[in-house]
Design a protein around this motif. Structure first.
Motif, mmCIF file in Angstrom:
data_model
loop_
_atom_site.group_PDB
_atom_site.id
_atom_site.type_symbol
_atom_site.label_atom_id
_atom_site.label_comp_id
_atom_site.label_asym_id
_atom_site.label_seq_id
_atom_site.Cartn_x
_atom_site.Cartn_y
_atom_site.Cartn_z
ATOM 1 N N SER A 51 -8.082 11.412 -42.670
ATOM 2 C CA SER A 51 -8.185 10.491 -43.770
ATOM 3 C C SER A 51 -8.702 9.151 -43.419
ATOM 4 O O SER A 51 -9.501 8.607 -44.080
ATOM 5 N N ASN A 54 -12.391 9.454 -43.323
ATOM 6 C CA ASN A 54 -12.745 9.425 -44.583
ATOM 7 C C ASN A 54 -12.919 7.935 -45.063
ATOM 8 O O ASN A 54 -14.016 7.633 -45.537
ATOM 9 N N VAL A 55 -11.943 7.216 -44.967
ATOM 10 C CA VAL A 55 -12.232 5.702 -45.236
ATOM 11 C C VAL A 55 -13.340 5.227 -44.453
ATOM 12 O O VAL A 55 -13.798 4.284 -45.221
ATOM 13 N N GLU A 106 -28.537 13.994 -47.590
ATOM 14 C CA GLU A 106 -29.056 14.692 -48.553
ATOM 15 C C GLU A 106 -29.310 13.822 -49.812
ATOM 16 O O GLU A 106 -28.380 13.344 -50.325
ATOM 17 N N GLU A 135 -18.164 14.066 -45.782
ATOM 18 C CA GLU A 135 -19.023 13.959 -46.895
ATOM 19 C C GLU A 135 -18.800 12.849 -47.842
ATOM 20 O O GLU A 135 -17.638 12.894 -48.280
ATOM 21 N N VAL A 136 -19.603 12.044 -47.854
ATOM 22 C CA VAL A 136 -19.447 11.026 -48.862
ATOM 23 C C VAL A 136 -20.556 10.808 -50.101
ATOM 24 O O VAL A 136 -21.608 10.914 -49.828
ATOM 25 N N ALA A 137 -20.051 10.572 -51.405
ATOM 26 C CA ALA A 137 -20.826 10.588 -52.236
ATOM 27 C C ALA A 137 -21.654 8.960 -52.289
ATOM 28 O O ALA A 137 -21.090 7.969 -51.855
ATOM 29 N N TYR A 139 -23.489 6.459 -54.698
ATOM 30 C CA TYR A 139 -23.800 5.993 -55.670
ATOM 31 C C TYR A 139 -24.396 4.829 -55.700
ATOM 32 O O TYR A 139 -24.616 3.892 -54.882
ATOM 33 N N PRO A 141 -25.894 1.472 -56.468
ATOM 34 C CA PRO A 141 -24.845 0.189 -57.051
ATOM 35 C C PRO A 141 -25.086 -0.415 -58.103
ATOM 36 O O PRO A 141 -24.464 -1.034 -58.877
ATOM 37 N N LEU A 146 -25.196 9.122 -58.851
ATOM 38 C CA LEU A 146 -25.160 9.790 -57.819
ATOM 39 C C LEU A 146 -26.543 10.033 -57.074
ATOM 40 O O LEU A 146 -27.269 10.791 -57.560
ATOM 41 N N GLY A 148 -26.999 10.572 -53.772
ATOM 42 C CA GLY A 148 -27.261 11.685 -52.643
ATOM 43 C C GLY A 148 -25.665 11.712 -51.995
ATOM 44 O O GLY A 148 -24.651 11.373 -52.450
ATOM 45 N N ILE A 149 -25.704 12.400 -50.931
ATOM 46 C CA ILE A 149 -24.572 12.663 -50.227
ATOM 47 C C ILE A 149 -24.868 12.346 -48.640
ATOM 48 O O ILE A 149 -25.903 12.737 -47.949
ATOM 49 N N ARG A 151 -23.438 12.824 -44.761
ATOM 50 C CA ARG A 151 -22.455 13.534 -44.019
ATOM 51 C C ARG A 151 -22.201 12.885 -42.656
ATOM 52 O O ARG A 151 -23.060 12.848 -41.859
ATOM 53 N N ALA B 151 -7.763 9.003 -50.490
ATOM 54 C CA ALA B 151 -8.220 8.116 -49.375
ATOM 55 C C ALA B 151 -9.438 7.229 -50.257
ATOM 56 O O ALA B 151 -9.723 6.168 -49.792
ATOM 57 N N ARG B 152 -10.088 7.809 -50.902
ATOM 58 C CA ARG B 152 -11.291 7.243 -51.836
ATOM 59 C C ARG B 152 -11.064 7.661 -53.291
ATOM 60 O O ARG B 152 -10.460 8.843 -53.649
ATOM 61 N N PHE B 172 -25.052 18.449 -56.839
ATOM 62 C CA PHE B 172 -24.602 17.456 -55.991
ATOM 63 C C PHE B 172 -23.153 16.866 -56.608
ATOM 64 O O PHE B 172 -22.551 16.575 -55.820
ATOM 65 N N VAL B 176 -19.322 16.680 -54.631
ATOM 66 C CA VAL B 176 -18.440 15.576 -54.240
ATOM 67 C C VAL B 176 -17.351 15.332 -54.899
ATOM 68 O O VAL B 176 -16.497 14.399 -54.875
#
Lengths: 378, 182
Positions: A51, A54-55, A106, A135-137, A139, A141, A146, A148-149, A151, B151-152, B172, B176
């Motif tokens: 966790s 992830n943060v 990606e 894996e984080v989306a 976005y 700003p 979205l 990309g991703i 990793r 966590a998010r 995609f 997510v």
């Protein structure tokens, strides 16, 4: 003499059992702790660390997204590389190990205006066995789309550190628990040893006392028998006046009574010295019962009570048992019956209950009944 | 004295709850825009004027819905996939029964009763619209999209509801998102 080695073996067995119980307790404690660690704590720490990873990864996603929305393609490429390099530089101040080991991107080229694949970058390691993958989306700003991703491969150094610290604390405390158990085990063994020593001492003292009583009683009986014998002989002498014969009779009766008391003491000391054994002999039961009845009859008559003695015809004349004890029991029961009965009477009845005949050895059950018209047991 | 303390407690509780809901609404606004942008068929959902219309549905708290609408409007780039977005704040009846207006998506700012929610979902399925609610538990009640706060903050999708409304999303975005399977 045979009892002492047995007692020693029993004591040693007790030590072994106590030791085994404590060893089992220590093994159980350690097993439970390992189970608690393996099934609860370690997975929980791993989840917490994942966790946390992830943060951390999410916190870096914004700067990557910022880099990706730069309009100018050249500038975007440059800013993106710079951001990735900087992200991979971060180290955990506690362990001095990089936080992020690698990062792959990606991109959705429907949203980001760039040639397909041109921004799908991979920085740092692309494989790690123990690290956390997050894996984080990404976005935009500006438009919230979205784009990309990312990793991230996040080092497990935080988990390793936490795991090591918690394990050290947990098992450190468990060692303290084990030590306490060992101390308790030692104390228990010392206590058992002390109790056994005290018991042994008490038994020795008791045996000595009983032996002394037995010897004393035995020594007393010899002169007492002389007193009883001679007083009886003298009472038969016609030269003595009736008054003296009466006095001799009192001496004789008192002697008999004293002998009875001494015999009781001797019996008690034998019980305490664990020497009270049944002495079986063949004897004339009719004769014994008559003697008992005779002795009781005298006391009954003195109190103006009635005494009934009955025995059925099937009661055998000769039996094999401890005659002395049988007589003693009957005299005690009848003596008590007479003692506590003020009017009415006392009866003794004997009958055959069961007879089992065998070729070598036959046995039977006799019923001795003592009845009185006294108040009974309160 | 006891009544006084009790009344303070009663007054304080909704305030905390409102703060929590407000935060979910604000976080949901961004995810809602991302969800609309991930709709493969979003271009087909523009109105006759070429704009995308979204409805912020409320029951009795128009001010709060307006606040969320401001969050949606006040972006550096308020367009979605380069298409202009018109955000309308409407009560339940106007948003659902509107025949002339065609919305690309509906954003719930308040908890609806089961009957009203069902009517809304049936309407959205018929019109091939995205219904989004950041309110906790609404995705499980059949709303197509929401938010998962762990966590998010992540998109939270009801895959069955999306299939029923025939809303197709980019892979995609699905990757997510957290997915709810009935």
């Amino acid at each position: 003499m045979k009892n002492k080695p047995d007692a020693n073996i029993r004591v040693h067995r007790t030590y072994i059992y106590v030791g085994l119980i404590f060893v089992l307790l220590i093994i159980s404690l350690q097993s439970l702790l390992w189970m608690y660690w393996g099934k609860v704590l370690e997975p929980r720490l791993q989840r917490e660390a994942a966790s946390q990873a992830n943060v951390l990864a999410h916190s870096q996603a914004v700067r990557l997204a910022d880099a990706l929305i730069v309009e100018d393609a050249g500038q975007r490429y440059h800013v993106l590389n710079e951001s990735l390099d900087e992200i991979l530089l971060f180290t955990d101040p506690e362990t001095n190990v990089p936080v992020f080991l690698g990062c792959e991107l990606e991109i959705d080229y429907d949203v980001v205006a760039a040639p397909p694949g041109s921004l799908d970058k991979s920085h740092g390691v692309t494989y790690c066995h123990d690290c956390f993958i997050s894996e984080v989306a990404l976005y935009s700003p500006a438009s919230d789309e979205l784009i990309g991703i990312a990793r991230f491969r996040v080092s497990d150094s935080l988990f390793q550190r936490l795991s090591k610290d918690v394990k050290k604390t947990l098992f450190g405390q468990s060692n303290l628990g084990t030590l306490l158990l060992l101390i308790v085990c030692g104390v228990v063994i010392i206590l058992i040893k002390e109790i056994n020593r005290s018991r042994h001492q008490a038994e020795t003292t008791s045996r000595a006392k009983s032996a002394f009583l037995a010897n004393m009683s035995h020594e007393l009986r010899t002169p007492l028998n002389s007193i009883i014998g001679f007083s009886e002989l003298m009472s038969l002498d016609p030269d003595f006046s009736p008054k003296y014969r009466e006095n001799l009779s009192i001496i004789n009766r008192s002697g008999e009574y004293l002998l009875e008391l001494i015999n009781d003491v001797l019996e008690l000391s034998r019980i305490e010295a664990a020497q009270n054994m049944l002495t079986e002999t063949s004897f004339d039961l009719y004769d014994t019962l008559e003697k008992v009845a005779e002795m009781v009859r005298l006391r009954v008559e003195k109190k103006n009570l009635q005494f009934v003695f009955e025995k059925t015809d099937d009661v055998p004349r000769y039996i094999k048992t401890d005659e002395r004890k049988l007589r003693q029991i009957l005299l005690n029961l009848l003596g008590n019956a007479v003692k506590f009965t003020e009017e009415g009477g006392v009866s003794l009845r004997v009958k055959l209950v069961k007879e089992k005949k065998a070729v070598s050895n036959s046995s039977l059950v006799l019923l001795f009944e003592v009845e009185d018209s006294g108040p009974g047991i309160a | 004295m006891l009544i006084f303390i009790a009344s303070i407690g009663y007054a304080a509780k909704p305030s905390v709850s409102d703060d929590f809901t407000d935060r979910r609404l604000t976080a949901g606004a961004k995810i809602f825009r991302a969800l609309l942008a991930a709709d493969v068929d979003i271009v087909k959902k523009t109105g006759s004027d070429g704009n995308l219309r979204v409805c912020l549905l409320y029951l009795n708290d128009a001010d709060n819905a307006e606040r969320v609408a401001e969050t949606l409007r006040n972006r550096d780039d308020s367009r979605i996939r380069k298409i202009n977005v018109i955000t309308e704040v409407l009560p339940h009846g106007d948003c659902v029964d509107s025949q002339e207006k065609r919305f690309a998506g509906i954003f719930l700012t308040q908890t609806l009763s089961n009957e009203k929610l069902k009517a809304l979902i049936d309407y959205a399925n018929e019109k091939n619209m995205v219904v989004f609610s950041p309110i906790e538990g609404d995705v499980e009640r059949g709303v197509q999209g929401g938010i998962a706060v762990e966590a998010r903050v992540r998109p939270y999708l009801n895959t069955k509801a999306l299939r029923t409304a025939d809303v197709r999303l980019k892979s995609f975005f699905i990757r997510v998102s957290k997915q709810y399977e009935e």
